[in-house]
Structures are given as structure tokens and as C-alpha cells.
Design an enzyme around this catalytic site. Structure first.
Site, PDB file in Angstrom:
ATOM      1  N   ARG A 150      49.027  43.285  95.872  1.00  0.00           N
ATOM      2  CA  ARG A 150      47.783  44.067  96.587  1.00  0.00           C
ATOM      3  C   ARG A 150      48.001  43.991  97.861  1.00  0.00           C
ATOM      4  NH1 ARG A 150      43.753  40.879  92.496  1.00  0.00           N
ATOM      5  NH2 ARG A 150      45.722  40.619  91.265  1.00  0.00           N
ATOM      6  N   ASP A 202      59.212  41.897  89.862  1.00  0.00           N
ATOM      7  CA  ASP A 202      58.627  42.440  90.628  1.00  0.00           C
ATOM      8  C   ASP A 202      58.843  43.387  91.894  1.00  0.00           C
ATOM      9  OD1 ASP A 202      55.429  41.576  90.614  1.00  0.00           O
ATOM     10  OD2 ASP A 202      55.419  40.309  92.530  1.00  0.00           O
ATOM     11  N   GLU A 210      49.783  39.438  95.801  1.00  0.00           N
ATOM     12  CA  GLU A 210      50.630  39.510  97.020  1.00  0.00           C
ATOM     13  C   GLU A 210      51.191  40.928  96.665  1.00  0.00           C
ATOM     14  OE1 GLU A 210      53.470  39.779  93.847  1.00  0.00           O
ATOM     15  OE2 GLU A 210      52.368  37.736  95.114  1.00  0.00           O
ATOM     16  N   ASP A 270      50.013  34.433  95.936  1.00  0.00           N
ATOM     17  CA  ASP A 270      50.686  34.717  94.780  1.00  0.00           C
ATOM     18  C   ASP A 270      49.514  35.796  94.155  1.00  0.00           C
ATOM     19  OD1 ASP A 270      52.295  34.967  92.876  1.00  0.00           O
ATOM     20  OD2 ASP A 270      51.229  34.005  91.487  1.00  0.00           O
ATOM     21  N   LYS A 275      54.024  29.465  92.058  1.00  0.00           N
ATOM     22  CA  LYS A 275      54.405  29.567  90.762  1.00  0.00           C
ATOM     23  C   LYS A 275      54.443  27.865  89.729  1.00  0.00           C
ATOM     24  CE  LYS A 275      54.990  34.259  90.486  1.00  0.00           C
ATOM     25  NZ  LYS A 275      53.525  34.730  89.312  1.00  0.00           N
ATOM     26  N   LYS A 329      54.704  49.128  94.029  1.00  0.00           N
ATOM     27  CA  LYS A 329      54.961  47.701  94.139  1.00  0.00           C
ATOM     28  C   LYS A 329      56.589  47.064  94.521  1.00  0.00           C
ATOM     29  CE  LYS A 329      53.779  42.776  92.895  1.00  0.00           C
ATOM     30  NZ  LYS A 329      53.076  41.844  91.569  1.00  0.00           N
ATOM     31  N   ASP A 371      59.311  36.830  93.914  1.00  0.00           N
ATOM     32  CA  ASP A 371      57.938  36.025  93.578  1.00  0.00           C
ATOM     33  C   ASP A 371      57.806  35.255  93.521  1.00  0.00           C
ATOM     34  OD1 ASP A 371      55.576  36.125  94.814  1.00  0.00           O
ATOM     35  OD2 ASP A 371      54.353  37.199  92.328  1.00  0.00           O
TER      36      ASP A 371
END
Length: 530
Positions: free
Chosen positions: A377, A314, A375, A373, A303, A291, A296
């Protein structure tokens, strides 16, 4: 007032697009480790001491006097050589040194794994930097320990990792801690160097390059610069092929899940595929998918601001996927392997996807976006399907800072391991214990897959009535064939830390997963008798 602040923050995120050239603050060169049989004649020294044994010293002029002085210092300081205990003493005058850092090596008959010696080396160098404000030559007398050259090499590996500091943006030289060179005193420097250079230093370099990548701010590392930097790192390594998919390729190929996450940013998404094929011609590869959310914000599902700064981490899974392949290639592993980085910056731009949108994935499955959020996956949905359908892998692993819930469950001690294949669990646990990148199995069952089913689309990316980490694993698993040996590693709790460990300086990225996968691949692919 809070609504106004969120709106103001969103507007700022949409308009600020500052990009910094990493060359403005060059990263320090990778630490050079030298092995020698010559003891230092001045400065400081790190000296390992076994329990119930006298300190060693070479037979030189004044050596008897030095040994007696050291033995007296041990008694005066009640230093018994217990494992990981340390003590700074004034060096005997005849040695020419200033101070000596004594490091306890425990009882010589106690069983030790390589990871134990690595932890000892890292702990020693960190203690030296704290006391001396610099590294010092190291000497650990392991002549009577099995495979002494390998033991010293693992001590050096731990010291190189433990002495890593991400200090490239300090302008005050007094704050710099990074170590340019380490010196290790050993009886057989040639044999030790040969083992270290072939087996261990490539892993150390891979970890440091990965930590550098993950520690960089998001105005330096974004999808395109991630690709550019890893291209440079892979230059000169044999059996490497690189392919990069840009936003136009994604739209043409139907990678709507990955493209949808990145389309709200001024910095377009990328998917980087690196092949290393040095095994048998017909052998299915190990594929590691990471990933790679380079920053993010949460997208439209913004967030809360206070801890958003650390969302630069991230992309740690993508960095570790590349680092794993670098380690394999740099040490010339006889294996076929592929690393895939699914890269996007998740921003709330005017073109960003919205909660409620439906996207078409590469697999053909449709996904309803419940939360922008969730994202990670989404980018993995296309990355994993691509990996599975393209390579028919012998093992498919994904590394992802996927959920906060896994960190709350397992803390900083373990990554969460999820799989449909029970026969993979214990081998990964064993590889974690041996490498220091430990894992703990968490549940994944039919209820988790049912929980992500959706009334509008085939699946939804958030909101199911199921544990968050398990639901996230099920979502990723929905894009992997049941028959493919697959392991999902949720590394959200272990990808970075604000407390030091022996082989990880604080704070910053850990490069979790490289040692784990390197160990697993050595055991089950390179050395497998199957």
C-alpha cells in the site's frame, strides 16, 4: 532458538545478493498457433464430439470406414460427448493415426460464452499433454454454431493458455512440457486466423509474457530487470511512450512512500510509466497501477520463513498492469491507456525503514510505518497519487497482491473488488464472468477510512481495528480523489495457484487481471456509445 534463527536469516538476507542473468536459461518462444483445413495423416489427434451427434471426419479415402469405427469406439467406451469429458481411443487403422483424444462438447444447443470455449480448448490440450506427452492437432466441428470462426479462435486461445508451462529451469529434457506450436484444423483457416491474430493472440501473448515475469525467481526479476524486460516487450508496438523514475527521481519528487520501501535493498526501486495513446486526443485515459514488490521479506517486520519463497509473486499486480497495456497496444485498441508499475524489493537492509518511522508521500500526506510488511500500500500510495494527479483518469484501477485476508475470504475463485463508486461494481462483475477473471465486492466505508487515521502522522499503514483487506483498500483510497472513478482489486488469492485450471497450468502465476481489464475496456471504452 527461534530468535537466533530469525537473526541468522536476517543476516543471510542482508549479505546474499546473487543476480542471475535470465539469458542463461532462455524462455521458450511464444507458442505459434497454426490454422489449417488439412487433417493430420499420422501421430495423434484431438477430436471434439457433440452430444447426440456422430463424430465428424473429412470426405477422404476410407472416411466411411473411419466414421463407423469411431461410432463403434464411442459406444464401446460409453462416451456420450458430455461437456469436458475425455476419452483416449485407438485410432481407426484407415486414418493413419495412432490415438485419438475424444473431447466432449456438450449439447450443440447449449448456450456457450467465449470463456467456455477457451476452457474447452485448454482442457483438451492439457489432457493431450498428459496422455501423449505432447500437444496434438485439434479439430472441433462447430460449423453449425453461431460465429464458427470466432468459436474456433477462442478454442485456440484457451489451448495456448492451457498449454503454458514454466519449465525454463529444468535441465532434464524429459520434464519439458512447453508447446512451441499448436495446429487447429478448421473449415475456414483464413477467416479464423484473421480474427485470432487481431483480437485474441495479443491477449494470449500478454498473459504468457506476464506469467513468465511473475514466475521468475527474485534473483532474475527485480525493479531494474523488470523495467528492462518490459522495455524489450514493448519494442515495435505503436503509440508507446515509456518513462522510468529511479531512486534519485523519487527523492527529488518527494515519493517517500515508494522510496522508503525500496531503500533497504541493494536493488533500488523504480516506477515505470507506459503510455499508450491511440484514442481521441482529448479523451481521458484508463490508468492501471500495479503493486510491484519483486520480493517481500517483510523488511524489518520479517515474515515467517516457511512460505517466504512465494513472495516472488508479490509483483504480480505490476506485471499484469504492463500485460494489460501490452494486450491493448498489440491489438491496436482505439483507446488511451496508461500502465504504472510501482517497483521495490522489500529487504531488511541497514538502510531499511523501521516500524515507527514517518515518511512523506508524493501527495504531501504523512504516513506512520506501523509494519514494514504492509509495504504494498505504500508503493501504491505514490503510484496512485501520481496516476490520479497526472492523468485525471476516466477510470483508475489498481492491481495488488495486498492482503492475506482477501484470500482467506474469497479463496482462489475471486479477486476482492473495493470501490467508492457503486456504478462500477456490476460492470466489473460482468466483465469477470465473461473473461474468467472473476471478482467479488467487499466492503469499503467511512469506518475503514477512519481506522487508518493516526495520532503521529496523517495515516498509518497497518494496525487499525478494521478488516485487513478493507483497511488496505481505504489506505490506497486515501491517495485517490473521491471524484475519480476508482477500483481496487486485491488479487492476493488469485495471482498464483498450485492447482491447474483449464487455462492455467499448475503451479505458478495466473496473470490475473489482463483478461478482466481487456474485456472491461472493450465493452465500456472501445465499444461504448456514450
Amino acid at each position: 532458538m527461534y530468535i537466533f534463527f530469525r537473526a541468522f536469516l536476517t543476516a543471510m538476507l542482508l549479505t546474499i545478493s546473487t543476480t542471475q542473468n535470465a539469458s542463461d536459461h532462455p524462455a521458450p518462444a511464444l507458442t505459434d498457433v497454426q490454422f489449417t483445413d488439412q487433417w493430420p495423416a499420422d501421430g495423434h489427434l484431438i477430436l471434439g464430439v457433440f452430444q447426440e451427434q456422430s463424430p465428424t471426419w473429412p470426405n477422404t479415402e476410407g472416411s466411411t470406414e473411419i466414421r463407423l469405427a469411431l461410432s463403434h469406439a464411442l459406444k464401446a467406451n460409453d462416451f456420450t460427448g458430455e461437456w469436458l469429458k475425455t476419452q483416449v481411443i485407438t485410432a481407426p487403422a484407415a486414418s493413419g493415426l495412432k490415438q485419438i483424444l475424444l473431447v466432449g462438447m456438450g449439447h450443440p444447443d447449449d448456450p456457450r460464452k467465449p470463456i467456455d470455449w477457451q476452457n474447452l480448448g485448454g482442457h483438451a490440450i492439457q489432457t493431450a499433454v498428459n496422455h501423449f506427452s505432447a500437444a496434438a492437432p485439434m479439430s472441433f466441428d462447430v460449423a453449425n454454431v453461431p460465429s464458427p470462426e470466432q468459436v474456433v479462435a477462442h478454442l485456440a486461445l484457451g489451448a495456448k493458455l492451457g498449454g503454458y508451462y514454466f519449465d525454463r529451469y529444468y535441465t532434464d529434457d524429459s520434464r519439458l512440457k512447453h508447446i512451441e506450436q499448436l495446429t487447429v484444423v478448421t473449415d475456414d483457416p483464413q477467416a479464423t486466423h484473421a480474427y485470432y491474430a487481431q483480437q485474441l493472440n495479443p491477449v494470449a501473448d500478454a498473459i504468457i509474457l506476464t506469467r513468465n515475469m511473475s514466475n521468475e525467481p527474485a534473483n532474475v526479476i527485480y525493479p531494474e530487470s523488470f523495467v528492462d524486460q518490459w522495455r524489450q516487450h514493448f519494442k515495435g508496438l505503436k503509440n508507446i511512450k515509456i518513462r522510468v523514475y529511479d531512486e534519485k527521481d523519487m527523492q527529488k519528487q518527494g515519493m517517500g512512500a515508494l522510496y522508503g520501501v525500496g531503500k533497504g535493498s541493494a536493488r533500488p526501486p523504480r516506477m515505470m510509466v507506459v503510455e499508450y495513446m491511440a484514442g481521441g486526443q482529448d479523451e481521458a485515459p484508463v490508468v492501471v497501477v500495479g503493486k510491484g514488490i519483486t520480493f517481500d521479506t517483510g523488511g524489518i517486520s520479517l515474515k515467517n520463513p516457511p512460505n517466504m519463497w512465494n513472495m516472488k509473486f508479490d509483483m504480480s499486480g505490476a506485471a499484469s498492469s504492463m500485460g494489460t497495456l501490452y494486450a491493448l497496444a498489440a491489438r491496436g485498441a482505439k483507446v488511451n491507456a496508461v500502465a504504472i508499475a510501482a517497483l521495490a524489493e522489500n529487504m531488511p537492509g541497514p538502510n531499511a525503514q523501521r516500524p515507527g518511522d514517518v515518511v512523506h508521500s508524493l501527495s504531501g500526506k504523512t504516513i506512520q510505518i506501523r509494519s514494514t510488511d504492509a509495504e504494498g500500500r505504500l508503493v501504491l500510495a505514490d503510484g496512485m497519487y501520481y496516476a490520479d494527479s497526472t492523468y485525471d483518469p476516466a477510470l483508475l484501477v489498481d492491481l495488488a497482491t495486498l492482503t492475506g485476508s482477501v484470500g482467506r475470504a474469497l479463496g482462489k475463485d475471486y479477486a476482492g473488488l473495493f470501490t467508492r463508486h457503486d456504478d462500477l461494481v456490476q460492470p466489473f462483475i460482468n466483465a469477470g464472468l465473461d473473461s474468467g477473471d472473476e471478482v467479488w465486492q467487499l466492503p469499503l466505508n467511512d469506518n475503514h477510512f477512519k481506522a487508518i487515521e493516526n495520532q503521529v502522522a496523517d495515516v498509518m499503514n497497518s494496525g487499525p481495528d478494521a478488516p485487513g483487506a478493507s483497511a488496505g483498500a481505504a489506505f490506497i483510497g486515501a491517495f485517490v480523489r473521491d471524484t475519480t472513478p476508482w477500483v481496487h482489486l486485491d488479487i492476493a488469492g488469485v495471482a498464483w495457484g498450485d492447482k491447474a485450471s483449464p487455462t492455467h497450468s499448475s503451479p505458478g502465476a495466473t496473470a490475473y487481471g489482463i483478461r478482466l481489464l481487456n474485456e472491461y475496456i472493450i465493452t465500456h471504452f472501445e465499444n461504448s456509445s456514450e
